[in-house]
Design a protein around this motif. Sequence first.
Motif: not given
Length: 69
Positions: A21-31, A51-52, A57-62
């Motif tokens: 499922r889509p879960c990346c919290r950033f735009y653009p995506t991590c990949s 890597i950083n 990119c975790n549930p605690f990140s805005k």
Amino acid sequence: MKEFLVFLIRLYRKYISPLKRPCCRFYPTCSQYALDCLEKYGVLKGGFMAINRILRCNPFSKGGYDPVK
């Protein structure tokens, strides 16, 4: 080495990412961020930046808009 890492990221995007499922919290995506970093900065600095970003990119990140600088 850069071509191999780009190949691995593209494999992930084509075969593994659609199964999750889509879960990346950033735009653009991590990949996409990783691809951009490798293209702009090369394997060492770009790999470290990617890597950083993945670690951030975790549930605690805005999250939000975070382009390659």
